[in-house]
Every structure is written in structure tokens, then in C-alpha cells.
Design a protein around this motif. Structure first.
Motif, short mmCIF file in Angstrom:
data_model
loop_
_atom_site.label_atom_id
_atom_site.label_comp_id
_atom_site.label_asym_id
_atom_site.label_seq_id
_atom_site.Cartn_x
_atom_site.Cartn_y
_atom_site.Cartn_z
N TYR A 285 -28.10 26.98 53.01
CA TYR A 285 -27.80 27.34 54.40
C TYR A 285 -27.84 26.06 55.22
N LEU A 286 -26.72 25.74 55.84
CA LEU A 286 -26.59 24.51 56.63
C LEU A 286 -26.44 24.90 58.10
N PHE A 287 -27.38 24.46 58.92
CA PHE A 287 -27.38 24.80 60.34
C PHE A 287 -26.91 23.59 61.15
N TYR A 288 -26.08 23.88 62.16
CA TYR A 288 -25.49 22.78 62.92
C TYR A 288 -25.34 23.15 64.39
N GLY A 289 -25.37 22.12 65.23
CA GLY A 289 -25.14 22.31 66.65
C GLY A 289 -23.67 22.24 66.97
N THR A 290 -23.22 23.06 67.93
CA THR A 290 -21.81 23.09 68.28
C THR A 290 -21.63 22.69 69.74
N ILE B 132 -25.17 31.74 66.04
CA ILE B 132 -26.35 32.55 65.70
C ILE B 132 -27.44 32.43 66.76
N ILE B 133 -27.37 31.37 67.57
CA ILE B 133 -28.33 31.18 68.67
C ILE B 133 -27.56 30.68 69.88
N GLN B 134 -27.82 31.29 71.05
CA GLN B 134 -27.15 30.88 72.28
C GLN B 134 -28.16 30.79 73.42
N SER B 135 -27.76 30.14 74.50
CA SER B 135 -28.64 29.99 75.66
C SER B 135 -28.95 31.35 76.27
N VAL C 76 -25.70 27.17 68.24
CA VAL C 76 -26.06 26.92 66.85
C VAL C 76 -25.16 27.73 65.94
N GLY C 77 -24.62 27.05 64.92
CA GLY C 77 -23.81 27.71 63.91
C GLY C 77 -24.42 27.54 62.53
N VAL C 78 -23.89 28.27 61.54
CA VAL C 78 -24.39 28.17 60.18
C VAL C 78 -23.23 28.27 59.21
#
Length: 391
Positions: free
Chosen positions: A373-378, A63-66, A383-385
Motif C-alpha cells: 500500500y503506497l500512500f501519497y499526497g496530491t 482517502i483523506i480530505q480537509s 491523500v491518495g493510495v
């Protein structure tokens, strides 16, 4: 003969209870989560007290990238820097104004070939629907020419967790990284824009006894109140789980000044430890703000594996996610913990990036529109959810 019959009846009762549990889950449209561990493909990892089960969206993507095209006038160097050119990961989250606000760690590429060698700042992404996220052009929290720059420059501000207090103040815990010692620090804000930095959490405790020691990952206990998560008081105190490779505990009466829980000899008392033979055999690290429930305090934590003493097929240094249950009245008292990870690197973007061993590093949890909603770093890169329906 009587004892044998009683034993048979006990076994039948247990099997019936499991069957009824599965039927209830199925009737509610919830798929029980199973894990293949030690060759047992039918091992149920869900426990009644656990949050979830969490599921990724269909055709899940980050959901979020560099984005190397976005620049920011850095107050430390005076230069325009591509503040999220290297990676965006390890997110906190909070609901504000009926929108999800995700605070994520963004790294500026400093052309250093090592994890932790870049400069981190905290960015903001906002979503109205939990699906689409719009990122802000500039970071909302970063190293500045203030009284914390000796702790935050040049490594930056990392790995946020955030909670809201009863009066609407936002409490941010994060890691200060000056390239020498990572320190757990705290800041507050009335609106997620104006911030007051309060410095390292344990800077003044016992003349700085722990200020030169690595501390990080502060997760303050919350409760679901009037439809949103807020900081929870337990017997007059707030509590925070923190640390790595063990998880420790600290308490506060007002969310700013914290006292670490020590044993009788004045040493830190770990409340959760790595376990040889399991997915968390290498390390454990506090995840998003824990949740106070009817069963107790549910702590979602990050777990590192050491395959020689842990789960052989999982690989070394792989970060998965577990859950632990602590007493609602004695937050240091461990009641139960998951036998297998409830979330682990499986998709390509969770296993590729600057941390190639793979991570599903959980840090943000919100209640929004009837779901967790659980947000996590990959892989220390994106960022994933994942979501779970709330009963």
C-alpha cells in the motif's frame, strides 16, 4: 560473417527474454506498465528490481480530505483551532494491530496566500481493510510548549515518515518548520500516542555544522520481516536517505543519533541527483522508507520536473515518483534507477488544490494483506493510495 551472426543472436536473445518476461507478468495477472516518453508508446518502464506496478483503485478518490469542522485546543495559542481546515496531505504509514495507521500532515488555514504559510500538525487515520479510513478528532503530533517550539512554531510539524524498530518502538522523522529554516527532526513512541521529541537530527553533529541548513525528508531503510516492515541493519548500521534537491545519506547505530555521510573533504556527498533530460530534472527528494530486497535497497523518491531541460510535455514543477536501486552492502552506491515515473498526477484530485501544478508525493509504504500500500499526497491538498500485489 561470424561476428554478424553473433550480433543477430544476441538481439534475438534479448527480445526473447523481454517476451518471456511479459508472458510471465500476464500469466500472473499483472499488467506491464508502459509510458509515453519521447514518442515511444511501447517503452517498458518496469525493471525486475522495482516495486510494483502500482495501481489506483477503480474510480479512485482521496482517502483523506480537509475538514474545517474539526477543532483542537491548541497548546501554543490556547485557542480552539480548525487544525485540518486547509489541507491534508503527505502521509506516512505503518501497520499496527492488524490495521493500517496513516499519519498525515494537516494544515490549519491561517489566511495566508502562500504554500508553507499555514500551521501544520500530524493527524492519524486508521483502516481495517485498506479501503475505508477513520480519522482521529485531534492531531497526534504537533507544536507544543516544549524544548522544540523554537523550531516548530508557527509553521508546525510537517511531512512525516515512520518506521518500526525490532523492539516495537516507532521512529518518526518529520520536518520542523518555524518559518525560517526547515529542519529534519526525529521523535519516538511506544504506541503512536505518547511521543518523545529528540530534536533536529543533526543539531549536535560537529557543533551544529548542518543545523542552520535546510534538511528534510528522512527515509529510514526497512526490510520485510515476519510479514511487516521494520528498520533494517546493514553491516551494523541503520541508514537513512534524506534531503532535497539532492538525496543524501546518514547512518546510525541505534536509530536516534545520526551521522551524515560526507566525502573526504567533510562535505555532504549526494547519492542521488537530478538528471537533465528526465522527469527528475529539477529535484529529487526521498519518499517513503526504502526497502531492502534481494536485489538491493529500493528507494522510492519524489521527482520534480523542469520542462526546459527535462520532459517538455510534463510541465514545470510537476512532482512525479521514481525508483532507484542501491547496493545492499554499500547504501551510497547507486546501481540503477527508473527511466520514467511509475506514478504521476493524472486524476483531477492529483492536479487540483493549493499546488496546482500537480503532485503524487509518495511518503508512506506498508505491507498489508498480501499487498504493498503506497500512500501519497496530491497537489498538497489530499491523500491518495495505490496498491501492488506482492510476489
Amino acid at each position: 560473417m561470424l561476428a554478424k551472426n553473433r550480433k543477430i543472436m544476441d538481439i534475438l536473445k534479448k527480445r526473447l527474454a523481454i517476451l518471456l518476461f511479459l508472458l510471465v507478468l500476464t500469466a500472473c495477472g499483472v499488467k506491464p506498465t508502459v509510458a509515453d516518453t519521447k514518442g515511444d508508446k511501447a517503452l517498458l518502464v518496469d525493471k525486475a528490481w522495482m516495486l510494483g506496478p502500482f495501481e489506483r483503485p477503480e474510480n479512485a478518490k482521496p482517502i483523506i480530505q480537509s475538514n474545517p469542522a474539526i477543532v483542537f485546543k491548541d497548546p501554543m495559542s490556547g485557542a480552539d483551532v480548525a487544525w485540518q481546515s486547509k489541507a491534508t496531505f503527505n502521509p506516512a504509514a505503518v501497520v499496527k494491530g492488524k490495521k493500517i495507521h496513516v499519519l498525515y500532515r494537516a494544515e490549519q488555514d491561517r489566511n495566508v496566500d502562500s504554500i508553507g504559510g499555514h500551521t501544520s500538525r500530524i493527524g492519524l487515520a486508521i483502516s481495517k481493510d485498506g479501503v475505508n479510513y477513520q480519522t482521529e478528532e485531534a492531531p497526534i503530533f504537533y507544536p507544543d510548549n516544549d524544548d522544540q517550539k523554537k523550531y516548530e512554531w508557527i509553521g508546525g510539524t510537517e511531512d512525516p515518515r515512520i518506521v518500526e524498530s525490532d523492539d516495537g518502538t516507532y521512529i518518526l522523522t518529520y520536518t520542523q518548520w518555524n518559518g525560517k529554516i526547515p529542519r529534519l527532526a526525529l521523535a519516538t513512541s511506544p504506541d503512536l500516542k505518547k511521543w518523545t521529541k529528540h530534536g533536529p537530527v543533526f543539531e549536535d553533529y560537529k557543533d551544529g555544522k548542518y543545523n542552520e541548513r535546510e534538511t528534510k525528508s528522512g527515509a529510514i531503510v526497512t526490510e520485510l520481516k515476519d510479514g511487516k516492515l521494520v528498520a533494517a541493519k546493514i553491516n551494523g548500521n541503520y541508514y537513512m536517505y534524506y534531503g532535497v534537491p539532492h538525496i543524501w545519506l546518514a547512518s546510525s547505530t541505534e536509530l536516534i543519533n545520526w551521522v551524515p555521510v560526507e566525502d573526504y573533504a567533510g562535505n555532504l556527498a549526494p547519492v542521488l541527483n537530478p538528471r537533465p533530460g528526465y522527469f527528475d530534472s529539477w529535484l529529487v527528494e526521498a519518499g517513503p522508507p526504502p526497502v531492502l530486497t534481494d536485489d538491493g535497497i529500493v528507494v522510492l523518491y519524489n521527482a520534480g520536473n523542469s520542462s526546459n531541460i527535462g520532459v517538455k510535455d510534463l510541465g514545470n514543477r510537476v512532482y512525479t515518483s521514481g525508483q532507484a536501486l542501491f547496493s545492499a552492502t554499500e547504501p551510497w552506491k547507486l546501481i540503477d534507477r527508473s527511466e520514467t515515473p511509475f506514478l504521476k498526477p493524472e486524476l483531477p484530485f492529483e492536479k487540483s488544490g493549493q499546488y496546482k501544478d500537480g503532485t503524487t508525493f509518495v511518503e508512506g509504504l506498508v505491507y498489508f494483506d498480501g499487498k504493498w500500500y503506497l500512500f501519497y499526497g496530491t497537489a498538497d491538498s489530499m491523500v491518495g493510495v495505490a496498491t501492488a500485489t506482492v510476489d
